[in-house]
Design an enzyme around this catalytic site. Structure first.
Site, PDB file in Angstrom:
ATOM      1  N   ASP A 283     -36.296   2.528   1.469  1.00  0.00           N
ATOM      2  CA  ASP A 283     -37.836   2.348   1.652  1.00  0.00           C
ATOM      3  C   ASP A 283     -37.676   3.962   2.240  1.00  0.00           C
ATOM      4  O   ASP A 283     -37.170   4.532   2.908  1.00  0.00           O
ATOM      5  CB  ASP A 283     -38.121   1.446   2.267  1.00  0.00           C
ATOM      6  CG  ASP A 283     -37.734   1.532   3.543  1.00  0.00           C
ATOM      7  OD1 ASP A 283     -36.337   1.582   3.655  1.00  0.00           O
ATOM      8  OD2 ASP A 283     -38.171   1.465   4.768  1.00  0.00           O
TER       9      ASP A 283
ATOM     10  N   LYS B 118     -33.772  -4.955   4.221  1.00  0.00           N
ATOM     11  CA  LYS B 118     -34.227  -5.009   2.985  1.00  0.00           C
ATOM     12  C   LYS B 118     -33.505  -5.268   1.816  1.00  0.00           C
ATOM     13  O   LYS B 118     -33.940  -4.729   0.829  1.00  0.00           O
ATOM     14  CB  LYS B 118     -35.761  -5.543   2.647  1.00  0.00           C
ATOM     15  CG  LYS B 118     -36.310  -5.941   3.794  1.00  0.00           C
ATOM     16  CD  LYS B 118     -37.728  -5.867   4.258  1.00  0.00           C
ATOM     17  CE  LYS B 118     -38.726  -5.871   5.118  1.00  0.00           C
ATOM     18  NZ  LYS B 118     -40.026  -5.652   5.200  1.00  0.00           N
ATOM     19  N   GLY B 119     -33.247  -3.172   1.813  1.00  0.00           N
ATOM     20  CA  GLY B 119     -32.531  -1.830   1.127  1.00  0.00           C
ATOM     21  C   GLY B 119     -31.692  -2.715   0.023  1.00  0.00           C
ATOM     22  O   GLY B 119     -31.708  -2.541  -1.366  1.00  0.00           O
TER      23      GLY B 119
ATOM     24  N   ARG C 168     -39.188   0.770  -2.308  1.00  0.00           N
ATOM     25  CA  ARG C 168     -38.192   0.042  -3.224  1.00  0.00           C
ATOM     26  C   ARG C 168     -38.766  -0.396  -4.092  1.00  0.00           C
ATOM     27  O   ARG C 168     -37.401  -0.648  -4.630  1.00  0.00           O
ATOM     28  CB  ARG C 168     -37.813  -0.792  -1.955  1.00  0.00           C
ATOM     29  CG  ARG C 168     -38.147  -0.241  -0.823  1.00  0.00           C
ATOM     30  CD  ARG C 168     -38.074  -2.522   0.432  1.00  0.00           C
ATOM     31  NE  ARG C 168     -38.442  -2.575   1.378  1.00  0.00           N
ATOM     32  CZ  ARG C 168     -37.531  -2.091   2.345  1.00  0.00           C
ATOM     33  NH1 ARG C 168     -35.839  -0.987   2.558  1.00  0.00           N
ATOM     34  NH2 ARG C 168     -37.088  -2.355   3.658  1.00  0.00           N
TER      35      ARG C 168
ATOM     36  N   ASP D 170     -24.318   5.820   5.322  1.00  0.00           N
ATOM     37  CA  ASP D 170     -24.454   7.082   5.900  1.00  0.00           C
ATOM     38  C   ASP D 170     -23.914   7.514   6.818  1.00  0.00           C
ATOM     39  O   ASP D 170     -22.396   7.904   6.999  1.00  0.00           O
ATOM     40  CB  ASP D 170     -26.129   7.101   5.974  1.00  0.00           C
ATOM     41  CG  ASP D 170     -26.852   8.216   6.579  1.00  0.00           C
ATOM     42  OD1 ASP D 170     -26.705   9.600   6.135  1.00  0.00           O
ATOM     43  OD2 ASP D 170     -27.877   8.454   7.434  1.00  0.00           O
TER      44      ASP D 170
ATOM     45  N   GLU E  34     -23.708  -3.558   0.251  1.00  0.00           N
ATOM     46  CA  GLU E  34     -24.647  -2.406   0.438  1.00  0.00           C
ATOM     47  C   GLU E  34     -25.624  -1.379  -0.051  1.00  0.00           C
ATOM     48  O   GLU E  34     -24.746  -1.118  -1.020  1.00  0.00           O
ATOM     49  CB  GLU E  34     -23.913  -1.722   1.574  1.00  0.00           C
ATOM     50  CG  GLU E  34     -23.498  -2.294   3.026  1.00  0.00           C
ATOM     51  CD  GLU E  34     -24.498  -1.871   3.988  1.00  0.00           C
ATOM     52  OE1 GLU E  34     -25.585  -1.349   3.769  1.00  0.00           O
ATOM     53  OE2 GLU E  34     -24.321  -2.353   5.246  1.00  0.00           O
ATOM     54  N   ASP E  35     -26.547  -1.395   0.199  1.00  0.00           N
ATOM     55  CA  ASP E  35     -27.455  -0.251  -0.442  1.00  0.00           C
ATOM     56  C   ASP E  35     -26.619   0.959  -0.325  1.00  0.00           C
ATOM     57  O   ASP E  35     -26.062   2.172  -1.013  1.00  0.00           O
ATOM     58  CB  ASP E  35     -29.107  -0.289   0.173  1.00  0.00           C
ATOM     59  CG  ASP E  35     -28.984   0.389   1.297  1.00  0.00           C
ATOM     60  OD1 ASP E  35     -28.084  -0.062   1.991  1.00  0.00           O
ATOM     61  OD2 ASP E  35     -30.262   0.257   1.583  1.00  0.00           O
TER      62      ASP E  35
HETATM   63  P1  5GP Z   1     -26.003   4.521   8.795  1.00  0.00           P
HETATM   64  O1  5GP Z   1     -25.454   3.018   9.320  1.00  0.00           O
HETATM   65  O2  5GP Z   1     -24.529   4.313   7.794  1.00  0.00           O
HETATM   66  O3  5GP Z   1     -26.057   5.960   9.596  1.00  0.00           O
HETATM   67  O4  5GP Z   1     -27.139   3.456   7.989  1.00  0.00           O
HETATM   68  C1  5GP Z   1     -26.927   3.288   6.801  1.00  0.00           C
HETATM   69  C2  5GP Z   1     -28.639   2.843   6.560  1.00  0.00           C
HETATM   70  O5  5GP Z   1     -29.988   3.405   6.942  1.00  0.00           O
HETATM   71  C3  5GP Z   1     -28.509   2.134   5.145  1.00  0.00           C
HETATM   72  O6  5GP Z   1     -28.451   0.439   5.202  1.00  0.00           O
HETATM   73  C4  5GP Z   1     -30.084   2.274   5.414  1.00  0.00           C
HETATM   74  O7  5GP Z   1     -31.031   1.042   6.191  1.00  0.00           O
HETATM   75  C5  5GP Z   1     -30.455   3.329   6.179  1.00  0.00           C
HETATM   76  N1  5GP Z   1     -30.327   4.519   5.454  1.00  0.00           N
HETATM   77  C6  5GP Z   1     -28.738   5.665   5.363  1.00  0.00           C
HETATM   78  N2  5GP Z   1     -29.985   6.838   4.484  1.00  0.00           N
HETATM   79  C7  5GP Z   1     -30.985   6.636   3.641  1.00  0.00           C
HETATM   80  C8  5GP Z   1     -31.460   7.331   3.107  1.00  0.00           C
HETATM   81  O8  5GP Z   1     -31.242   8.131   2.344  1.00  0.00           O
HETATM   82  N3  5GP Z   1     -32.619   6.749   2.958  1.00  0.00           N
HETATM   83  C9  5GP Z   1     -33.007   5.552   2.871  1.00  0.00           C
HETATM   84  N4  5GP Z   1     -34.291   4.776   2.857  1.00  0.00           N
HETATM   85  N5  5GP Z   1     -32.156   4.980   4.364  1.00  0.00           N
HETATM   86  C10 5GP Z   1     -30.914   5.220   4.518  1.00  0.00           C
END
Ligand code: 5GP
Length: 175
Positions: free
Chosen positions: A158, A42-43, A164, A102, A98-99
């Protein structure tokens, strides 16, 4: 956990979203069919919606959902598709919105998934990038902000489904 300091103001976000939309509009000015804005529930919804309002080329919306952090602040590293594409993307121009990136595990999983449908082009637009956390490299075409390694909330992001709706991005802090 509680809401901490503001990292990015609502004004700074809107300004940057406008700039990204301008670049997207230029790059896709000559496409034959509407650009598919594919956002990740949802982000990414706030970002994708605002972006779409500033983009001047015709767009279609589609959404996918994956499992991510659950209720914590650490990624499990295991990505699961919860909701698939509903549009036929074969031969279409797709912009994945993408929001935050990470580790890159979620995005690279989705990128490969969409790629298998053979779109005519596939690019990635991300609002927030935590470069130092990257485990898997991802090809970012449009990037809003590089941010340090903090867990952030607001503007779609979130913690336990909260925050959000904030128009700014904040750091989450221990109580
Ligand atoms: P990744 O797979 O790149 O590690 O993480 C991606 C997903 O993790 C993002 O789409 C998000 O949902 C969540 N995420 C990563 N970092 C953060 C953060 O700092 N805050 C929040 N709320 N979600 C995060």
């Amino acid at each position: 956990m509680k809401l901490g300091r503001e990292l990015l103001s609502a004004q700074a976000i809107q300004q940057r979203v406008r700039e990204l939309a301008e670049q997207v509009s230029k790059d896709y000015a000559r496409i034959a069919r509407p650009l598919i804005l594919l956002s990740v529930l949802k982000g990414s919804v706030c970002f994708a919606t605002d972006l779409s309002r500033y983009v001047t080329v015709p767009v279609n919306f589609d959404y996918v959902a994956v499992s991510s952090y659950g209720s914590g602040t650490e990624s499990s590293g295991v990505v699961q598709l919860l909701k698939d594409l509903t549009m036929e993307v074969t031969g279409r121009d797709v912009l994945m919105v993408e929001d935050i990136i990470d580790t890159g595990l979620t995005t690279s999983f989705l990128f490969e998934h969409v790629q298998r449908h053979r779109p005519s082009s596939l690019k990635l637009c991300v609002l927030l990038n935590k470069e130092e956390r990257r485990v898997k490299p991802v090809p970012i075409s449009y990037k809003g902000f590089d941010i340090p390694n903090h867990f952030v909330v607001g503007y779609g992001l979130d913690y336990d489904e909260l925050y959000r709706n904030l128009s700014a991005v904040h750091v989450l802090e221990p109580d």
